[in-house]
Design a protein around this motif. Structure first.
Motif, PDB file in Angstrom:
ATOM      1  N   ASN A 142     -42.670  61.216  16.240  1.00 52.45           N
ATOM      2  CA  ASN A 142     -42.206  60.149  16.215  1.00 52.45           C
ATOM      3  C   ASN A 142     -41.923  59.695  14.550  1.00 52.45           C
ATOM      4  O   ASN A 142     -41.078  58.753  14.657  1.00 52.45           O
ATOM      5  N   HIS A 151     -35.428  62.191  14.926  1.00 51.05           N
ATOM      6  CA  HIS A 151     -34.782  61.270  16.140  1.00 51.05           C
ATOM      7  C   HIS A 151     -33.362  62.291  16.602  1.00 51.05           C
ATOM      8  O   HIS A 151     -33.224  61.562  17.278  1.00 51.05           O
ATOM      9  N   LEU A 169     -41.998  65.205  26.947  1.00 55.59           N
ATOM     10  CA  LEU A 169     -40.130  63.959  27.483  1.00 55.59           C
ATOM     11  C   LEU A 169     -40.189  62.650  27.150  1.00 55.59           C
ATOM     12  O   LEU A 169     -39.403  62.018  26.904  1.00 55.59           O
ATOM     13  N   ALA A 180     -42.686  60.232  25.902  1.00 51.59           N
ATOM     14  CA  ALA A 180     -42.865  59.418  24.513  1.00 51.59           C
ATOM     15  C   ALA A 180     -41.842  59.644  23.609  1.00 51.59           C
ATOM     16  O   ALA A 180     -42.113  58.759  22.799  1.00 51.59           O
ATOM     17  N   ILE A 181     -41.208  60.803  23.717  1.00 48.15           N
ATOM     18  CA  ILE A 181     -40.668  61.322  22.106  1.00 48.15           C
ATOM     19  C   ILE A 181     -39.587  60.640  22.215  1.00 48.15           C
ATOM     20  O   ILE A 181     -38.400  60.730  22.976  1.00 48.15           O
ATOM     21  N   ASP A 182     -39.387  59.482  20.607  1.00 46.00           N
ATOM     22  CA  ASP A 182     -38.164  58.794  21.367  1.00 46.00           C
ATOM     23  C   ASP A 182     -37.120  59.507  20.103  1.00 46.00           C
ATOM     24  O   ASP A 182     -36.422  59.827  18.947  1.00 46.00           O
ATOM     25  N   SER A 183     -36.200  60.361  20.583  1.00 47.60           N
ATOM     26  CA  SER A 183     -34.868  61.491  20.370  1.00 47.60           C
ATOM     27  C   SER A 183     -34.313  61.652  21.400  1.00 47.60           C
ATOM     28  O   SER A 183     -34.107  61.316  21.983  1.00 47.60           O
ATOM     29  N   SER A 184     -32.950  61.715  20.618  1.00 51.18           N
ATOM     30  CA  SER A 184     -31.629  61.973  21.164  1.00 51.18           C
ATOM     31  C   SER A 184     -31.246  62.616  22.350  1.00 51.18           C
ATOM     32  O   SER A 184     -31.126  62.909  23.605  1.00 51.18           O
ATOM     33  N   SER A 185     -32.248  64.129  21.606  1.00 44.51           N
ATOM     34  CA  SER A 185     -32.482  64.843  22.487  1.00 44.51           C
ATOM     35  C   SER A 185     -33.486  65.314  22.827  1.00 44.51           C
ATOM     36  O   SER A 185     -34.362  65.709  21.932  1.00 44.51           O
ATOM     37  N   VAL A 186     -34.450  65.483  23.558  1.00 47.45           N
ATOM     38  CA  VAL A 186     -35.719  66.443  23.605  1.00 47.45           C
ATOM     39  C   VAL A 186     -36.429  67.344  24.900  1.00 47.45           C
ATOM     40  O   VAL A 186     -35.479  67.484  25.821  1.00 47.45           O
ATOM     41  N   LYS A 211     -28.930  53.866  18.393  1.00 44.37           N
ATOM     42  CA  LYS A 211     -29.707  54.024  19.562  1.00 44.37           C
ATOM     43  C   LYS A 211     -29.162  52.758  19.971  1.00 44.37           C
ATOM     44  O   LYS A 211     -29.585  52.360  21.248  1.00 44.37           O
ATOM     45  N   ARG A 254     -25.832  58.458  22.540  1.00 41.98           N
ATOM     46  CA  ARG A 254     -26.495  59.369  21.587  1.00 41.98           C
ATOM     47  C   ARG A 254     -26.816  60.889  22.301  1.00 41.98           C
ATOM     48  O   ARG A 254     -26.250  61.389  23.006  1.00 41.98           O
TER      49      ARG A 254
END
Lengths: 474, 474
Positions: free
Chosen positions: B348, B353, B370, B372-378, B404, B408
């Motif tokens: 993070n 991201h 999945l 907790a990760i603040d990304s566009s694809s996880v 954001k 996204r």
């Protein structure tokens, strides 16, 4: 909530860290925080009103000295009939809304054991800049927590005592919940707005809640995306085939029911077919309600001929600039147009793309208008004042946006969410697919209502039996 | 399409006017324009390749002089095996996609004869700034027209002859269709990007297609919303419970299959549980593929012990800055973490991201990651290289966004649309509702598939009879 004098950078960093924890709390944990805030503000009413009285005293003095308007002083007053109770009820209303996050909005089978899902999630960190109304702090806090977003709040100085009292109560209430205190921060430091607006790597969205000037200042000075609208120049196009009585009713509502609203009518476009038939009665009704009419030459000459001399004497000639103004007052600009196309072209050029309406009995004219007008809300046979989150059934409203991306028109909780793409796989890799290799399946899967997915072997067995007709229906 | 030397303001004004006409064309009219462009570019292949040859000649000279990289020269070449045909096929692929506009995505009965709908529509005017690849102009033109948006295109000077040839052919093709020519404009004037980026009242969205430097420059210098991503620093977190063979397969794909891609792996986080068990085999496989490994101390010491001396000699110690770099090359930073929480916190903070993955046999660890990760694809158990519009099943891709808001991850045609709110009423007004007055119904209505709504009295009668069992089923 913390009441903070930290630097804008520190505030934004703390909000970012808090936002990560908030984002993974359960619906129940976020709702429990709203319950706690509601209870604490119920118990703390006397304390808040005492602080509010100090703000009011200072504001009244300023108003006497002419530095503050009376309408602003009125907006400060939390003690007014039912206002505090409305604020409290608003928190519960937000709590009862459907959870906007962790909703799966799309699912695709990419290949066997390789599923792509799109899941809603919070945006992250919001910066809310607001003017005098102290109840906004409770409203915005509820919306932010419900949607899993951290919020940095910066309020107008006129409400500072009220804000501090509310913030301190919310802060205390949050300490008993799973929500980290840094998820809601009320910035008390003076002159920090410019520096807050620079934190575009830490703050994801800015929502200015206030007048035209505030919104423009914010939009012009930040790389953070801004959700909002600067102007509300709303137009209504009246055609000759629309019944006079209904036209009067709709136009009076749009202009008179709340002239200071951003969805109030500012321009009436009159088709030449309505000029000598419908317009005189509409104009008469508007004049009776105290509305000043600024008319173009064709409208003026028809009205001067048709209205009684007393009314006709009240008419004014419009100037070109009247068609680019937001009056926010009992003033209406009237313009004659000779066709639907001219009305569309005028509105697309001069309205603020907020809300525009057509009044006509013709479905085909209406559909052309609805398709061609480039505004966030477009109406057929109703008042521009309908543009409101409550009226649209959102339960509550974050604001109204005239942006062309993300969220447009009245913005509900959904506007405070985005999504992430999730793939759950079993060791598949990109190079296996394509020319000569495996083929993508790309099968759309139903977006299951997770509440009704069997969670245990027993639940699965019940479903199997029910489907086989071995269990009676409900 | 017009090839224009007009000023940025004139270009943007013309695009705005054109966009209004384009927005109300039918699906068939927009598709017909794509057919016409496809045919014209098929017929004009020799002409385009002749122009492209001039660009290539100039570029090769510049490359010999060291002013241009060989990889850029390669990207210019439209004559390369199948590239021109791929470009042509891309136009047809876009034509065949479902029309993204005029879709009703929500309907609510506000009251009797008062219906609120949300309908998708084009955003308006797009500004596309792109670098050398000349085929982008056809791709973006197709995407813009399909979604009903006008587009202003500004390309890199290395492809100017190719751009001009393609633009002139598209312009000629459009003149036979319903699409106004100003809906696609290729700006030829030099040094106008800064002025184009100032037209935020006329341009609704900017899409830079190119490297990190271009995207940052654009983001830093405009009030127009920007769709895109600057960096692609993608991470994968490897846990000890994931099978070694699958780990090797996924990590090799993520790092090696296209190291210059924004979705290529740049950082491998190794859980201490995987350090002496899985990592050595993974590292050996990576070294064999020519990947330079920059390891933190714990990883380095384990690998130096476990790998044969020849391989061990290739290892490098990482520096702190390696964990904030996008290598875009056969280089991988390796970092040891002692827990899931440490991995989440590192990603993070240090990923861009874009796309991040976990490799684990544990569903509970995966779900925590999945969420907790603040990304566009996880991702769980697959390669970061999966992040791609084609692979996600969008048919084509506008780009990948790490924004954001709005859109996204891989952005398909949907990312080029917004919506408007439509109310169709019968003279109802806002003041009738609320305390003491009429109540809102707020009944959700089904979002009908318009294709299956009866369009005539005969169709209605057929439906009635079928429902009454008087017509046999199909």
């Amino acid at each position: 909530m913390s009441l903070t004098n930290a630097t804008p950078l520190e505030v934004a960093q703390a909000a970012r860290v808090g936002s990560r924890k908030l984002a993974i709390l359960s619906t129940e944990e976020r709702n429990a925080a709203l319950t706690a805030i509601h209870k604490a503000l119920t118990d703390g009413k006397d304390e808040v009103l005492a602080a509010n009285a100090k703000d009011l005293e200072a504001a009244n003095k300023a108003a006497e000295g002419g530095q503050l308007s009376q309408s602003l002083v009125k907006r400060l007053d939390l003690g007014k009939k039912g206002k505090y109770e409305d604020m409290l009820q608003g928190i519960l209303d937000v709590r009862e809304l459907e959870d906007p996050i962790n909703k799966i909005t799309s699912r695709t089978l990419l290949d066997d054991n390789l599923i792509l899902s799109r899941k809603t999630c919070p945006i992250g960190v919001l910066l809310i800049i607001f003017e005098a109304r102290p109840e906004v702090i409770a409203n915005i806090s509820a919306l932010a927590l419900k949607s899993g977003n951290a919020a940095i709040l910066k309020g107008g100085k006129e409400s500072s005592q009220s804000f501090a009292a509310i913030a301190s109560i919310i802060s205390h209430a949050l300490s008993t919940t799973a929500v980290p205190s840094d998820c809601l921060q009320l910035v008390q430091t003076h002159d920090v707005i410019a520096d807050l607006l620079k934190q575009d790597t830490l703050i994801d969205l800015c929502i200015p809640r206030g007048g035209n000037k505030l919104v423009r200042m914010v939009k012009d000075s930040t790389a953070i995306p801004v959700l909002g609208h600067a102007d509300g120049i709303c137009c209504t196009y009246l055609r000759g085939d629309y019944p006079v009585e209904k036209a009067i009713k709709v136009i009076i509502d749009a202009k008179v029911s709340y002239p200071a609203g951003c969805n109030a009518l500012e321009q009436l476009l009159v088709d030449s077919s309505a000029l000598s038939t419908t317009l005189p009665s509409v104009a008469e009704a508007l004049l009776q309600k105290g509305v000043s009419l600024r008319c173009d030459e064709p409208a003026l000459s028809v009205l001067q001929e048709k209205l009684d001399p007393h009314s006709a004497a009240l008419l004014q000639a419009s100037t070109v600039s009247d068609y680019d103004l937001e009056f926010l007052d009992l003033v209406l600009a009237i313009k004659t147009v000779s066709s639907l196309d001219e009305a569309i072209s005028h509105i697309n050029t001069h309205s603020s793309h907020h809300t525009d309406a057509i009044l006509t009995a013709s479905a085909s004219h209406a559909q052309q208008f609805l398709a061609a007008i480039d505004s966030s809300s477009v109406y057929w046979n109703t008042s521009t004042r309908m543009a409101d989150g409550q009226r649209y059934g959102f339960g509550t409203e974050v604001g109204i946006s005239t942006n062309k991306i993300h969220s447009r028109g009245p913005v509900g909780l959904e506007g405070l969410t985005i999504y992430k793409w999730i793939i759950e796989g079993d060791g598949q890799v990109s190079a296996e697919y394509g020319a000569g290799g495996k083929q993508w399946k790309h099968e759309p899967l139903s977006v299951r209502d997770e509440e009704f997915v069997a969670r245990s072997e027993e639940e699965k067995e019940i479903l199997r039996k029910f489907r086989a007709g071995k269990v009676n229906g409900v």
